[in-house]
Scaffold this motif. Structure first.
Motif, PDB file in Angstrom:
ATOM      1  N   PRO A 311       0.788  -1.234   0.000  1.00  0.00           N
ATOM      2  CA  PRO A 311       0.000   0.000   0.000  1.00  0.00           C
ATOM      3  C   PRO A 311       0.821   1.287   0.000  1.00  0.00           C
ATOM      4  O   PRO A 311       0.236   2.364  -0.059  1.00  0.00           O
ATOM      5  CB  PRO A 311      -0.815  -0.118   1.283  1.00  0.00           C
ATOM      6  N   TRP A 312       2.149   1.189   0.075  1.00  0.00           N
ATOM      7  CA  TRP A 312       2.932   2.424   0.095  1.00  0.00           C
ATOM      8  C   TRP A 312       2.811   3.202  -1.214  1.00  0.00           C
ATOM      9  O   TRP A 312       3.043   4.395  -1.246  1.00  0.00           O
ATOM     10  CB  TRP A 312       4.391   2.110   0.410  1.00  0.00           C
ATOM     11  N   VAL A 313       2.400   2.527  -2.274  1.00  0.00           N
ATOM     12  CA  VAL A 313       2.171   3.252  -3.519  1.00  0.00           C
ATOM     13  C   VAL A 313       1.057   4.282  -3.336  1.00  0.00           C
ATOM     14  O   VAL A 313       0.996   5.292  -4.050  1.00  0.00           O
ATOM     15  CB  VAL A 313       1.844   2.264  -4.663  1.00  0.00           C
ATOM     16  N   ALA A 314       0.171   4.053  -2.349  1.00  0.00           N
ATOM     17  CA  ALA A 314      -0.899   5.017  -2.091  1.00  0.00           C
ATOM     18  C   ALA A 314      -0.344   6.345  -1.585  1.00  0.00           C
ATOM     19  O   ALA A 314      -1.023   7.378  -1.712  1.00  0.00           O
ATOM     20  CB  ALA A 314      -1.899   4.434  -1.085  1.00  0.00           C
ATOM     21  N   GLU A 315       0.864   6.335  -1.016  1.00  0.00           N
ATOM     22  CA  GLU A 315       1.477   7.597  -0.614  1.00  0.00           C
ATOM     23  C   GLU A 315       1.780   8.456  -1.825  1.00  0.00           C
ATOM     24  O   GLU A 315       1.724   9.688  -1.765  1.00  0.00           O
ATOM     25  CB  GLU A 315       2.760   7.338   0.183  1.00  0.00           C
ATOM     26  N   ARG A 316       2.131   7.814  -2.919  1.00  0.00           N
ATOM     27  CA  ARG A 316       2.349   8.568  -4.162  1.00  0.00           C
ATOM     28  C   ARG A 316       1.038   9.172  -4.643  1.00  0.00           C
ATOM     29  O   ARG A 316       1.006  10.294  -5.142  1.00  0.00           O
ATOM     30  CB  ARG A 316       2.965   7.659  -5.230  1.00  0.00           C
ATOM     31  N   THR A 317      -0.039   8.418  -4.478  1.00  0.00           N
ATOM     32  CA  THR A 317      -1.355   8.952  -4.839  1.00  0.00           C
ATOM     33  C   THR A 317      -1.686  10.158  -3.964  1.00  0.00           C
ATOM     34  O   THR A 317      -2.211  11.169  -4.448  1.00  0.00           O
ATOM     35  CB  THR A 317      -2.434   7.877  -4.673  1.00  0.00           C
ATOM     36  N   LEU A 332       2.897  10.996 -17.926  1.00  0.00           N
ATOM     37  CA  LEU A 332       3.209   9.886 -18.816  1.00  0.00           C
ATOM     38  C   LEU A 332       2.363   8.681 -18.432  1.00  0.00           C
ATOM     39  O   LEU A 332       1.989   8.499 -17.269  1.00  0.00           O
ATOM     40  CB  LEU A 332       4.694   9.540 -18.717  1.00  0.00           C
ATOM     41  N   ASP A 333       2.076   7.814 -19.407  1.00  0.00           N
ATOM     42  CA  ASP A 333       1.185   6.686 -19.154  1.00  0.00           C
ATOM     43  C   ASP A 333       1.682   5.810 -18.009  1.00  0.00           C
ATOM     44  O   ASP A 333       0.905   5.433 -17.115  1.00  0.00           O
ATOM     45  CB  ASP A 333       1.047   5.833 -20.423  1.00  0.00           C
ATOM     46  N   VAL A 334       2.976   5.464 -18.015  1.00  0.00           N
ATOM     47  CA  VAL A 334       3.492   4.561 -16.991  1.00  0.00           C
ATOM     48  C   VAL A 334       3.473   5.235 -15.627  1.00  0.00           C
ATOM     49  O   VAL A 334       3.162   4.600 -14.610  1.00  0.00           O
ATOM     50  CB  VAL A 334       4.913   4.055 -17.352  1.00  0.00           C
ATOM     51  N   THR A 335       3.768   6.525 -15.593  1.00  0.00           N
ATOM     52  CA  THR A 335       3.755   7.255 -14.324  1.00  0.00           C
ATOM     53  C   THR A 335       2.344   7.342 -13.767  1.00  0.00           C
ATOM     54  O   THR A 335       2.104   7.103 -12.577  1.00  0.00           O
ATOM     55  CB  THR A 335       4.325   8.674 -14.520  1.00  0.00           C
ATOM     56  N   ARG A 336       1.409   7.698 -14.644  1.00  0.00           N
ATOM     57  CA  ARG A 336       0.013   7.800 -14.211  1.00  0.00           C
ATOM     58  C   ARG A 336      -0.500   6.454 -13.705  1.00  0.00           C
ATOM     59  O   ARG A 336      -1.180   6.384 -12.672  1.00  0.00           O
ATOM     60  CB  ARG A 336      -0.856   8.279 -15.382  1.00  0.00           C
ATOM     61  N   GLY A 337      -0.141   5.376 -14.378  1.00  0.00           N
ATOM     62  CA  GLY A 337      -0.604   4.062 -13.968  1.00  0.00           C
ATOM     63  C   GLY A 337      -0.107   3.669 -12.585  1.00  0.00           C
ATOM     64  O   GLY A 337      -0.851   3.117 -11.775  1.00  0.00           O
ATOM     65  N   ILE A 338       1.163   3.979 -12.308  1.00  0.00           N
ATOM     66  CA  ILE A 338       1.725   3.628 -11.001  1.00  0.00           C
ATOM     67  C   ILE A 338       1.091   4.465  -9.898  1.00  0.00           C
ATOM     68  O   ILE A 338       0.633   3.941  -8.872  1.00  0.00           O
ATOM     69  CB  ILE A 338       3.256   3.823 -11.013  1.00  0.00           C
ATOM     70  N   ILE A 339       1.060   5.781 -10.099  1.00  0.00           N
ATOM     71  CA  ILE A 339       0.580   6.671  -9.042  1.00  0.00           C
ATOM     72  C   ILE A 339      -0.905   6.472  -8.775  1.00  0.00           C
ATOM     73  O   ILE A 339      -1.340   6.383  -7.618  1.00  0.00           O
ATOM     74  CB  ILE A 339       0.885   8.141  -9.411  1.00  0.00           C
ATOM     75  N   MET A 340      -1.698   6.359  -9.820  1.00  0.00           N
ATOM     76  CA  MET A 340      -3.137   6.222  -9.610  1.00  0.00           C
ATOM     77  C   MET A 340      -3.512   4.806  -9.178  1.00  0.00           C
ATOM     78  O   MET A 340      -4.629   4.578  -8.702  1.00  0.00           O
ATOM     79  CB  MET A 340      -3.895   6.614 -10.873  1.00  0.00           C
ATOM     80  N   GLY A 341      -2.581   3.857  -9.292  1.00  0.00           N
ATOM     81  CA  GLY A 341      -2.848   2.517  -8.791  1.00  0.00           C
ATOM     82  C   GLY A 341      -3.052   2.488  -7.288  1.00  0.00           C
ATOM     83  O   GLY A 341      -3.663   1.560  -6.740  1.00  0.00           O
ATOM     84  N   GLY A 342      -2.552   3.516  -6.600  1.00  0.00           N
ATOM     85  CA  GLY A 342      -2.720   3.590  -5.159  1.00  0.00           C
ATOM     86  C   GLY A 342      -4.160   3.773  -4.725  1.00  0.00           C
ATOM     87  O   GLY A 342      -4.504   3.507  -3.561  1.00  0.00           O
ATOM     88  N   VAL A 343      -5.008   4.227  -5.632  1.00  0.00           N
ATOM     89  CA  VAL A 343      -6.419   4.419  -5.297  1.00  0.00           C
ATOM     90  C   VAL A 343      -7.065   3.089  -4.896  1.00  0.00           C
ATOM     91  O   VAL A 343      -8.016   3.052  -4.099  1.00  0.00           O
ATOM     92  CB  VAL A 343      -7.156   5.038  -6.505  1.00  0.00           C
ATOM     93  N   GLN A 344      -6.521   1.985  -5.424  1.00  0.00           N
ATOM     94  CA  GLN A 344      -7.108   0.675  -5.151  1.00  0.00           C
ATOM     95  C   GLN A 344      -6.726   0.128  -3.783  1.00  0.00           C
ATOM     96  O   GLN A 344      -7.281  -0.879  -3.338  1.00  0.00           O
ATOM     97  CB  GLN A 344      -6.658  -0.314  -6.234  1.00  0.00           C
ATOM     98  N   LYS A 345      -5.768   0.771  -3.111  1.00  0.00           N
ATOM     99  CA  LYS A 345      -5.312   0.271  -1.816  1.00  0.00           C
ATOM    100  C   LYS A 345      -6.207   0.804  -0.699  1.00  0.00           C
ATOM    101  O   LYS A 345      -6.576   1.970  -0.676  1.00  0.00           O
ATOM    102  CB  LYS A 345      -3.861   0.696  -1.565  1.00  0.00           C
TER     103      LYS A 345
END
Length: 603
Positions: A311-317, A332-345
């Motif tokens: 869930p630490w990716v949610a800190e980026r979110t 960028l697509d890859v950046t957006r995908g990683i950062i916004m993936g935190g919404v699911q945590k």
């Protein structure tokens, strides 16, 4: 000593040139500008200080009286900062043009560096929002790897690393959440220092994972990185994650236990050259007299996987997710995908991962009872730009195998060059230590780096023969020669701030020593222009940067703190006096020290 396009910008070389009058900060600035021009479109810079402001800064430094220049520990040293670090009046983009804002004030790190006499050259390219270890996730292009432009420079602090390796600046600041201050060091044949969390202020830095973020330092030598750390380290009440460094005794690294992963626990992803480089580094560690011990790397590896799978990716979110949600095409697509993936945590995910982290922390702590330092590859391999673009997530994940766990487990780390591969690319190793043990890691890193025999960065120049002395464990180290000596009336000012005596010593025989008028009685140490002076007795004390700053603030004119040469070739910070203040004062150099002079008067 003359200055040319091929001259080294390491600290010792610049300090020697300034001290001898061989060149001035203005001439260094001119050389830096010439080098940047010669480098062409290397994609290193996002913003640069204009030539006029750089020259004004150099002239300002040259106007500082010579006797007071020693009070500026980074006098005339050119540097750069990653473009997620604020510089007042310049835009901060974090690698995203649409996110850009003009900073109203300098980040605390930049303020400290400028106050210490450094010269800011510009702001460097980076993986967008500091998300990546590759250095290709930037709309500003890919900073050119100076060893082979087909290969990645490493990220996210790509431009900062290349600027140092290519000899464009003496040092640079990056940030490090998952390894961004270390992986680029390995790919550019330079030193990357990741301090303990909270030792260096992160105020004025665009956060990635705020609870884990560290400001990192890139230099050509370990000694230079520790000199920068002495300026940067210190508690900042304006940063909620800032920490007070404990007073730690010096701990020499030679003869200590060096942990390495047990057989079968290392991953090099099919890269035989990287594996061979690491094996050679371990062999050099043994040659230096260190006890190499195998440890169970499994808990460290599992923590590394937690950083991005948990869930630490949610800190980026939390940091920039609102901006990306409002401006989805800006990232960028890859950046957006990683950062916004935190919404699911979820919060439940966060608690479960926290519990698992604490379980793994206990297992890792058991391994630390077997070792004092850990020696790992900085990365298990290196990729071409095309390889990363074809599989951006997997390649980035592989590069974090030996870096992602460090901040989660509250360790410090120093990445150093280790070898040149048969294909001409550099390979690095990293030494890790518990929190606030930077100096122990630095002692080992310096010895191992010099043992490699490698040149500095891509400059092909050898490291300086005489490194500068630095504090230990993030502590400031200082020479005293008068009333602050042990047993003298002012010594309580040091002990009251938690100061600790390290050793007795003598200065190089190039100083004049004078009894200054007034009370309390105090001496003045002045470096003589002709170098024909005396060797003066002194003591080296160390204290936390906070305590050091409070102490220096109490020093009355004409005394100050500058660089003092010792008789064994080291250089330390210590008490110096303005030359004009000793005119008419009694010279007491013949006594060889303050104690002997006081004793001669019955004191």
């Amino acid at each position: 000593m003359t200055l040319s396009l091929s001259s080294s910008l390491d600290f010792a070389s610049l300090a020697a040139g300034y001290a001898s009058g061989s060149f001035t900060p203005s001439q260094v600035v001119a050389q830096v500008l010439a080098r940047i021009k010669a480098a062409g479109d290397d994609k290193v810079w996002i913003a640069k200080s204009d030539e006029a402001s750089l020259l004004r800064r150099a002239v300002e430094l040259e106007a500082v009286p010579e006797a007071r220049r020693a009070e500026l520990p980074l006098y005339g040293i050119p540097f750069a900062v990653k473009d997620n670090i604020d510089v007042g009046g310049m835009p901060t983009t974090a690698g995203c043009p649409d996110y850009a804002y003009t900073a109203e004030a300098d980040a605390e790190t930049v303020r400290r560096l400028l106050t210490a006499g450094a010269i800011l050259v510009g702001k460097t390219n980076m993986d967008q929002f500091a998300t990546g270890l590759v250095g290709v996730r930037s709309p500003y292009g890919v900073a050119r790897n100076p060893f082979n432009a087909d290969y990645i420079p490493g990220g996210s602090s790509s431009g900062s690393a290349v600027a140092v390796s290519a000899g464009l600046v003496s040092f640079s600041l990056g940030t490090d959440t998952a390894g961004s201050g270390r992986v680029p060091a390995g790919f550019n044949n330079i030193v990357g220092l990741k301090p303990t969390k909270g030792l260096v202020s992160a105020r004025g830095v665009v956060p990635a994972c705020r609870s884990l973020d560290c400001v990192s330092v890139f230099t050509l030598t370990v000694e230079d990185s520790m000199s920068v750390l002495e300026v940067l380290a210190g508690y900042d009440p304006g940063d909620a994650f800032s920490r007070h460094a404990p007073v730690m005794p010096p701990a020499p690294a030679r003869g200590r236990r060096m942990g390495v992963p047990a057989s079968g626990q290392l991953r090099f992803f099919g890269d035989d050259a990287a594996q061979q480089s690491y094996v050679q580094a371990v062999g050099r560690a043994r040659d230096l007299g260190w006890q190499v011990v195998e440890i169970d790397f499994a808990p460290f590896a599992e923590v590394a996987d937690l950083l991005y799978s948990g869930p630490w990716v949610a800190e980026r979110t939390a940091a920039v997710g609102d901006f990306i949600a409002a401006h989805p095409s800006a990232a960028l697509d890859v950046t957006r995908g990683i950062i916004m993936g935190g919404v699911q945590k979820s919060a439940v995910d966060a608690f479960r991962a926290t519990y698992r982290l604490e379980e793994l922390r206990a297992k890792a702590a058991a391994q630390w009872t077997l070792m004092d330092l850990m020696l790992l590859p900085t990365s298990g391999t290196i990729y071409t730009i095309d390889q990363v673009m074809a599989d951006p997530v997997a390649t980035n994940t592989n590069l974090g195998a030996y870096t992602n766990f460090v901040n989660l487990l509250d360790l410090c780390a120093i990445a150093i060059p280790s070898a040149m591969r048969p294909d001409g690319l550099p390979c690095g190793v990293t030494l890790m230590a518990p929190a606030f043990a930077e100096a122990m890691a630095a002692d080992a890193a310096s010895a191992l780096h010099r043992q490699s025999g490698l040149p500095m960065g891509s400059t092909r120049l050898p490291p300086p023969a005489r490194p500068m002395e630095y504090g230990r464990g993030g502590l400031a180290r200082m020479l005293v020669v008068g009333g602050h000596l042990s047993g003298q009336p002012l010594n309580g000012q040091l002990t009251g701030l938690g100061g600790r005596l390290v050793e007795s010593c003598r200065t190089a025989p190039v100083y004049g020593f004078y009894a200054l008028p007034g009370t309390p009685r105090r001496p003045g140490l002045v470096r003589l222009a002709d170098g024909a002076g005396a060797s003066i007795e002194g003591e080296i004390w160390e204290m936390t940067p906070d305590a050091f700053g409070r102490f220096v603030a109490t020093i009355p004119a004409p005394l100050g703190i500058g660089q003092v040469d010792l008789d064994d070739g080291r250089t330390v910070s210590g008490f110096l006096c303005e030359a004009c203040a000793v005119q008419g004062a009694r010279e007491i150099s013949a006594f060889g020290g303050w104690r002997a002079f006081i004793a001669s008067e019955g004191g």
